[in-house]
Design an enzyme around this catalytic site. Structure first.
Site, PDB file in Angstrom:
ATOM      1  N   LYS A 114      70.325  49.452   8.281  1.00  0.00           N
ATOM      2  CA  LYS A 114      70.206  48.403   7.261  1.00  0.00           C
ATOM      3  C   LYS A 114      69.805  47.060   7.870  1.00  0.00           C
ATOM      4  CE  LYS A 114      73.261  50.116   3.610  1.00  0.00           C
ATOM      5  NZ  LYS A 114      74.344  49.780   2.698  1.00  0.00           N
TER       6      LYS A 114
ATOM      7  N   LYS B  92      66.814  60.478   3.572  1.00  0.00           N
ATOM      8  CA  LYS B  92      67.687  60.770   2.429  1.00  0.00           C
ATOM      9  C   LYS B  92      67.214  59.994   1.189  1.00  0.00           C
ATOM     10  CE  LYS B  92      71.128  57.200   2.801  1.00  0.00           C
ATOM     11  NZ  LYS B  92      72.418  56.686   2.544  1.00  0.00           N
TER      12      LYS B  92
ATOM     13  N   LYS C 141      68.885  54.375  -2.861  1.00  0.00           N
ATOM     14  CA  LYS C 141      68.654  53.352  -3.889  1.00  0.00           C
ATOM     15  C   LYS C 141      67.711  52.276  -3.374  1.00  0.00           C
ATOM     16  CE  LYS C 141      73.456  53.364  -5.368  1.00  0.00           C
ATOM     17  NZ  LYS C 141      74.670  52.720  -4.846  1.00  0.00           N
TER      18      LYS C 141
HETATM   19  P1  AMP Z   1      75.665  54.524  -2.139  1.00  0.00           P
HETATM   20  O1  AMP Z   1      74.384  54.779  -2.859  1.00  0.00           O
HETATM   21  O2  AMP Z   1      75.428  54.209  -0.700  1.00  0.00           O
HETATM   22  O3  AMP Z   1      76.591  53.560  -2.835  1.00  0.00           O
HETATM   23  O4  AMP Z   1      76.441  55.930  -2.112  1.00  0.00           O
HETATM   24  C1  AMP Z   1      77.412  56.350  -3.042  1.00  0.00           C
HETATM   25  C2  AMP Z   1      77.808  57.795  -2.793  1.00  0.00           C
HETATM   26  O5  AMP Z   1      76.689  58.666  -2.948  1.00  0.00           O
HETATM   27  C3  AMP Z   1      78.346  58.060  -1.371  1.00  0.00           C
HETATM   28  O6  AMP Z   1      79.383  59.018  -1.430  1.00  0.00           O
HETATM   29  C4  AMP Z   1      77.151  58.621  -0.647  1.00  0.00           C
HETATM   30  O7  AMP Z   1      77.504  59.437   0.435  1.00  0.00           O
HETATM   31  C5  AMP Z   1      76.492  59.429  -1.755  1.00  0.00           C
HETATM   32  N1  AMP Z   1      75.045  59.543  -1.515  1.00  0.00           N
HETATM   33  C6  AMP Z   1      74.147  58.526  -1.431  1.00  0.00           C
HETATM   34  N2  AMP Z   1      72.912  58.992  -1.209  1.00  0.00           N
HETATM   35  C7  AMP Z   1      73.017  60.348  -1.146  1.00  0.00           C
HETATM   36  C8  AMP Z   1      72.087  61.421  -0.945  1.00  0.00           C
HETATM   37  N3  AMP Z   1      70.793  61.168  -0.761  1.00  0.00           N
HETATM   38  N4  AMP Z   1      72.544  62.692  -0.955  1.00  0.00           N
HETATM   39  C9  AMP Z   1      73.866  62.952  -1.156  1.00  0.00           C
HETATM   40  N5  AMP Z   1      74.789  61.994  -1.345  1.00  0.00           N
HETATM   41  C10 AMP Z   1      74.385  60.706  -1.348  1.00  0.00           C
END
Ligand code: AMP
Ligand code: TRP
Length: 360
Positions: free
Chosen positions: A137, A220, A223
């Site tokens: 990041k 991956k 967002k």
């Molecule tokens: P975040 O978008 O970083 O707030 O992630 C929120 C939740 O979604 C966390 O538990 C992450 O590990 C999960 N997560 C985010 N991106 C992925 C992805 N590409 N595949 C699986 N889980 C994800």
């Protein structure tokens, strides 16, 4: 001493026979959260939120909208505010039920920020230097990035530790942060020779833990990726889903098969598998002799089938903001005393409160 945070503590006395009914086994505590940044996507759903929903009756759940984490990178204030409400509506639309779960916004419970300062003072910089998410990041711009981003994993540890959490259901990308949380908790407990914190465990499901980007399946789904075609948002309409799936990167081979050497088709198959819960073999058989077009059409259908009911519930929930606000207020009011009990105990052991006089 572990803080008992469950409501089901006392054995019930049966009025009829005046006998003690054995108390039900207290449910284990689950805690998790998502940042209210950008559009919540299929990776968030399949890697995290759907698993929370499926297991909610089994656990004593607390789910958080981690807005203090969202300010570790620049974010427009209005966007932060609306995204927070949108995410709350999505949590509920995906099936989280306030009968089983407490839902709240992180900044509504000030104990997170206070505990975060304390645990920053118990976390070696060397441990944070190893965090790969910070490195990606920060994008090598180490001098200008804010220290909040660097200390982000400590705040996450506080979220988890404040509630004496047993399990943390997350996607694979959070594994390292969970290890750090355990290290911080163990170090603190052993420094003060008391089990102040429950040592949490990551709950990472095999399927859906790492959904990859549609345009670059070596990364991956995220967002923050600038290309919206790289992800399926939970609020994408059927036409958009169809277009995104049609554009998704595959390869020039014909066979529809799971193969780590072919990340594009494997990612799409994994999404299909996570939605249908079929085995890899069953899916490969289903599409034997068929082309990418047939498979992509079937995948689109499954996605629309899964997301349409979520979107319908979401639209109802987001149009009634007062009800949403009151659910979040109630959640914060319920979790605050749990967080405060842990914070008080931490303050006590480190000497910020009156020290016990009896020598204990
Ligand atoms: P975040 O978008 O970083 O707030 O992630 C929120 C939740 O979604 C966390 O538990 C992450 O590990 C999960 N997560 C985010 N991106 C992925 C992805 N590409 N595949 C699986 N889980 C994800
Ligand atoms: N860091 C997590 C992510 O980006 C979000 C998060 C913050 C979290 N606090 C948490 C997840 C506590 C689980 C538990 O995905």
């Amino acid at each position: 001493m572990l803080i008992e945070t469950n409501n089901e503590e006392k054995p019930a006395v049966s009025a009829k026979a005046n006998t003690v009914v054995p108390k039900p086994q207290a449910k284990k505590r689950v805690f998790s959260g998502v940042q209210p940044t950008g559009n919540i996507h299929l990776g968030n759903y399949l890697g995290a939120i759907r698993n929370w929903v499926n297991a909610q009756a089994e656990f004593d759940n607390i789910f958080c909208i981690v807005d203090l984490h969202a300010i570790t990178l620049p974010i427009d204030p209005k966007e932060l505010h609306t995204n927070t409400r949108k995410l709350a509506a999505l949590y509920l639309a995906c099936g989280l039920d306030t009968h089983y779960c407490k839902l709240f916004v992180q900044s509504h419970v000030h104990q997170h920020a206070e505990m975060s300062w304390i645990l920053n003072c118990f976390t070696p910089m060397g441990w944070l230097n190893r965090m790969t998410q910070f490195k990606s990041k920060a994008e090598s711009d180490l001098d200008s990035v804010d220290t909040g981003l660097y200390c982000y994993p400590v705040l996450m540890a506080c979220d988890i530790l404040l509630y004496q959490t047993h399990y943390v259901p997350v996607g694979d990308d959070q594994r390292q942060h969970l290890e750090l949380t355990r290290d911080i908790a163990q170090r603190f407990n052993s420094t003060y020779k008391q089990n102040v914190f429950t040592i949490p465990e990551a709950q990472i499901r095999e399927m859906g833990a790492r959904i990859m980007s549609l345009d670059d399946p070596t990364k991956k789904m995220s967002k923050s990726e600038s290309n919206p075609n790289s992800r399926i948002s939970l609020l994408d309409d059927p036409k958009t889903i169809k277009q995104k799936v049609a554009r998704a990167t595959t390869d020039s081979q014909r066979l529809i098969a799971f193969d780590p050497e072919r990340p594009g088709i494997t990612n799409l198959l994994t999404i299909y598998q996570t939605l249908t819960r079929q085995s890899q073999q069953e899916i490969e058989q289903e599409f034997a002799g068929k082309g990418y077009g047939d498979f992509k059409a079937a995948l689109t259908e499954r996605l629309v089938e899964a997301l349409t009911p979520i979107q319908q519930r979401y639209n109802e929930l987001i149009s009634d903001l007062p009800t949403l606000e009151s659910i979040l207020k109630q959640g914060a009011d319920e979790v605050r005393p749990i967080a405060e009990a842990t914070l008080q105990q931490v303050k006590q052991v480190i000497g910020l409160l009156q020290y016990p006089q009896n020598g204990s």
